[in-house]
Design a protein around this motif. Structure first.
Motif, PDB file in Angstrom:
ATOM      1  N   VAL A  11      48.439  46.008  49.244  1.00  0.00           N
ATOM      2  CA  VAL A  11      47.438  45.725  48.217  1.00  0.00           C
ATOM      3  C   VAL A  11      48.125  45.020  47.054  1.00  0.00           C
ATOM      4  O   VAL A  11      49.109  45.526  46.506  1.00  0.00           O
ATOM      5  CB  VAL A  11      46.769  47.026  47.717  1.00  0.00           C
ATOM      6  CG1 VAL A  11      45.815  46.729  46.565  1.00  0.00           C
ATOM      7  CG2 VAL A  11      46.035  47.729  48.856  1.00  0.00           C
ATOM      8  N   ILE A  12      47.617  43.842  46.669  1.00  0.00           N
ATOM      9  CA  ILE A  12      48.144  43.101  45.516  1.00  0.00           C
ATOM     10  C   ILE A  12      47.018  43.010  44.493  1.00  0.00           C
ATOM     11  O   ILE A  12      46.096  42.196  44.623  1.00  0.00           O
ATOM     12  CB  ILE A  12      48.640  41.700  45.915  1.00  0.00           C
ATOM     13  CG1 ILE A  12      49.618  41.773  47.097  1.00  0.00           C
ATOM     14  CG2 ILE A  12      49.291  41.011  44.723  1.00  0.00           C
ATOM     15  CD1 ILE A  12      50.048  40.417  47.640  1.00  0.00           C
ATOM     16  N   HIS A  33      50.081  52.516  53.347  1.00  0.00           N
ATOM     17  CA  HIS A  33      49.660  51.819  52.132  1.00  0.00           C
ATOM     18  C   HIS A  33      50.853  51.381  51.294  1.00  0.00           C
ATOM     19  O   HIS A  33      51.777  52.153  51.039  1.00  0.00           O
ATOM     20  CB  HIS A  33      48.757  52.765  51.317  1.00  0.00           C
ATOM     21  CG  HIS A  33      48.511  52.309  49.916  1.00  0.00           C
ATOM     22  ND1 HIS A  33      49.312  52.689  48.860  1.00  0.00           N
ATOM     23  CD2 HIS A  33      47.556  51.500  49.401  1.00  0.00           C
ATOM     24  CE1 HIS A  33      48.856  52.135  47.746  1.00  0.00           C
ATOM     25  NE2 HIS A  33      47.803  51.412  48.053  1.00  0.00           N
ATOM     26  N   TYR A  34      50.830  50.128  50.875  1.00  0.00           N
ATOM     27  CA  TYR A  34      51.834  49.581  49.951  1.00  0.00           C
ATOM     28  C   TYR A  34      51.076  48.839  48.854  1.00  0.00           C
ATOM     29  O   TYR A  34      49.983  48.322  49.098  1.00  0.00           O
ATOM     30  CB  TYR A  34      52.777  48.605  50.667  1.00  0.00           C
ATOM     31  CG  TYR A  34      53.500  49.208  51.846  1.00  0.00           C
ATOM     32  CD1 TYR A  34      54.783  49.736  51.717  1.00  0.00           C
ATOM     33  CD2 TYR A  34      52.895  49.263  53.107  1.00  0.00           C
ATOM     34  CE1 TYR A  34      55.454  50.290  52.806  1.00  0.00           C
ATOM     35  CE2 TYR A  34      53.547  49.816  54.195  1.00  0.00           C
ATOM     36  CZ  TYR A  34      54.826  50.326  54.040  1.00  0.00           C
ATOM     37  OH  TYR A  34      55.482  50.880  55.113  1.00  0.00           O
ATOM     38  N   GLU A  35      51.639  48.782  47.650  1.00  0.00           N
ATOM     39  CA  GLU A  35      50.919  48.109  46.579  1.00  0.00           C
ATOM     40  C   GLU A  35      51.854  47.377  45.621  1.00  0.00           C
ATOM     41  O   GLU A  35      53.026  47.732  45.467  1.00  0.00           O
ATOM     42  CB  GLU A  35      50.050  49.085  45.796  1.00  0.00           C
ATOM     43  CG  GLU A  35      50.803  50.175  45.061  1.00  0.00           C
ATOM     44  CD  GLU A  35      49.862  51.112  44.317  1.00  0.00           C
ATOM     45  OE1 GLU A  35      50.195  51.482  43.172  1.00  0.00           O
ATOM     46  OE2 GLU A  35      48.802  51.484  44.869  1.00  0.00           O
ATOM     47  N   CYS A  36      51.304  46.323  44.981  1.00  0.00           N
ATOM     48  CA  CYS A  36      52.007  45.531  43.975  1.00  0.00           C
ATOM     49  C   CYS A  36      51.020  45.220  42.865  1.00  0.00           C
ATOM     50  O   CYS A  36      49.805  45.173  43.087  1.00  0.00           O
ATOM     51  CB  CYS A  36      52.521  44.221  44.560  1.00  0.00           C
ATOM     52  SG  CYS A  36      53.662  44.420  45.926  1.00  0.00           S
ATOM     53  N   VAL A  37      51.550  44.960  41.673  1.00  0.00           N
ATOM     54  CA  VAL A  37      50.678  44.722  40.521  1.00  0.00           C
ATOM     55  C   VAL A  37      50.608  43.254  40.122  1.00  0.00           C
ATOM     56  O   VAL A  37      49.826  42.891  39.247  1.00  0.00           O
ATOM     57  CB  VAL A  37      51.117  45.570  39.306  1.00  0.00           C
ATOM     58  CG1 VAL A  37      51.043  47.047  39.644  1.00  0.00           C
ATOM     59  CG2 VAL A  37      52.518  45.184  38.853  1.00  0.00           C
ATOM     60  N   ASP A  38      51.434  42.403  40.714  1.00  0.00           N
ATOM     61  CA  ASP A  38      51.354  40.981  40.381  1.00  0.00           C
ATOM     62  C   ASP A  38      51.734  40.138  41.590  1.00  0.00           C
ATOM     63  O   ASP A  38      52.246  40.638  42.591  1.00  0.00           O
ATOM     64  CB  ASP A  38      52.232  40.632  39.183  1.00  0.00           C
ATOM     65  CG  ASP A  38      53.719  40.878  39.429  1.00  0.00           C
ATOM     66  OD1 ASP A  38      54.277  40.292  40.377  1.00  0.00           O
ATOM     67  OD2 ASP A  38      54.317  41.674  38.676  1.00  0.00           O
ATOM     68  N   VAL A  44      57.096  38.830  47.455  1.00  0.00           N
ATOM     69  CA  VAL A  44      58.358  39.443  47.879  1.00  0.00           C
ATOM     70  C   VAL A  44      58.097  40.601  48.835  1.00  0.00           C
ATOM     71  O   VAL A  44      58.713  40.706  49.905  1.00  0.00           O
ATOM     72  CB  VAL A  44      59.175  39.929  46.659  1.00  0.00           C
ATOM     73  CG1 VAL A  44      60.380  40.747  47.117  1.00  0.00           C
ATOM     74  CG2 VAL A  44      59.615  38.753  45.811  1.00  0.00           C
ATOM     75  N   GLN A  45      57.148  41.476  48.460  1.00  0.00           N
ATOM     76  CA  GLN A  45      56.847  42.631  49.303  1.00  0.00           C
ATOM     77  C   GLN A  45      56.270  42.214  50.656  1.00  0.00           C
ATOM     78  O   GLN A  45      56.527  42.848  51.676  1.00  0.00           O
ATOM     79  CB  GLN A  45      55.879  43.575  48.577  1.00  0.00           C
ATOM     80  CG  GLN A  45      56.510  44.383  47.473  1.00  0.00           C
ATOM     81  CD  GLN A  45      57.625  45.276  47.987  1.00  0.00           C
ATOM     82  OE1 GLN A  45      57.455  46.012  48.949  1.00  0.00           O
ATOM     83  NE2 GLN A  45      58.793  45.186  47.346  1.00  0.00           N
ATOM     84  N   PRO A  51      53.469  43.362  56.372  1.00  0.00           N
ATOM     85  CA  PRO A  51      52.220  44.106  56.570  1.00  0.00           C
ATOM     86  C   PRO A  51      51.383  43.538  57.701  1.00  0.00           C
ATOM     87  O   PRO A  51      51.521  42.367  58.072  1.00  0.00           O
ATOM     88  CB  PRO A  51      51.504  43.934  55.218  1.00  0.00           C
ATOM     89  CG  PRO A  51      52.027  42.634  54.693  1.00  0.00           C
ATOM     90  CD  PRO A  51      53.469  42.589  55.123  1.00  0.00           C
ATOM     91  N   ASP A  52      50.515  44.387  58.251  1.00  0.00           N
ATOM     92  CA  ASP A  52      49.562  43.945  59.263  1.00  0.00           C
ATOM     93  C   ASP A  52      48.360  43.272  58.619  1.00  0.00           C
ATOM     94  O   ASP A  52      47.621  42.529  59.279  1.00  0.00           O
ATOM     95  CB  ASP A  52      49.102  45.124  60.118  1.00  0.00           C
ATOM     96  CG  ASP A  52      50.251  45.724  60.913  1.00  0.00           C
ATOM     97  OD1 ASP A  52      50.972  44.949  61.584  1.00  0.00           O
ATOM     98  OD2 ASP A  52      50.450  46.952  60.845  1.00  0.00           O
TER      99      ASP A  52
END
Length: 234
Positions: A11-12, A33-38, A44-45, A51-52
């Motif tokens: 999730v971005i 679940h993985y997440e980034c704020v920008d 990079v993530q 991710p699928d």
């Protein structure tokens, strides 16, 4: 590649409330679940996590969601569902033309988003080099350029065949009017030629014996394009 529980979803999104809601919902459906704020961190993530599927907010601070989409598409075909607060066709079309697989407009229902996630993951799971596509009673042999419905071969013009091939090969994914025009008629055709699409989609629907008000194969996305339905979407 898992198409159900265990699929990795990145999730971005810069909104804490949205990220929290998505985390709870995705974990409840057994997704990793993985997440980034920008956007920069998201790019990079995406390269680290592999991710699928990616859920990408278009309204990010700094680097825009559209730029994130373009940069990820330079090296990955991972399914991307974009989130946008703008209920404008132009934003949706731009994202889809830029490589997004689907879109959800904020505010959105979590049930709808999870359903879109399942469809996008199933689309990837069905993507193979197999020359025969099967959708219930419809069978399309890409090697022989033959199409059968209920065991009987149906005759398509070359243009009708090319249009059906583009739609069916991308089953579950929205194909914009621009994408369809350029893939079937060539790069010199643009949205102003969309009347071609209405005519040929009408011909296809007639030959596929489907009711346009209750499509079993070709669904219209008003003002945007078309989606060839995976049979478990019906």
């Amino acid at each position: 590649m898992n198409n159900a529980s265990g699929a990795r979803i990145l999730v971005i999104d810069d909104e804490p409330q949205i990220r929290k809601l998505l985390k709870v919902t995705l974990q409840a459906h057994q997704y990793e679940h993985y997440e980034c704020v920008d956007g920069e961190e998201g790019i990079v993530q995406a390269s680290i996590v592999h991710p699928d599927l990616i859920i990408l907010d278009l309204g990010l601070p700094g680097i825009s969601g559209m730029d994130v989409l373009r940069r990820i598409r330079e090296w990955s075909q991972v399914p991307i569902i974009v989130l946008t607060a703008k209920d404008q066709e132009a934003d949706k079309i731009a994202a889809l033309d830029g490589g997004a697989d689907d879109y959800v407009t904020k505010p959105f229902g979590m049930g709808e988003l999870v359903a879109r996630i399942r469809v996008a993951l199933r689309h990837v799971a069905k993507t193979t080099d197999e020359p025969v596509l099967r959708f219930g009673s419809l069978v399309m042999d890409l090697a022989l350029r033959q199409v059968e419905l209920d065991g009987e071969q149906i005759k398509l013009t070359p243009t009708e065949y090319e249009m059906l091939k583009v739609l069916a090969s991308n089953a579950g994914k929205i194909i914009t009017q621009r994408q369809l025009l350029q893939q079937v008629w060539g790069a010199h055709h643009h949205e102003s030629d969309s009347h071609y699409l209405r005519v040929y989609v009408g011909h296809l629907r007639k030959k596929l014996k489907e009711d346009p008000t209750r499509p079993t194969f070709i669904q219209t996305e008003p003002g945007i394009g078309y989606r060839f339905l995976l049979q478990d979407e019906i």
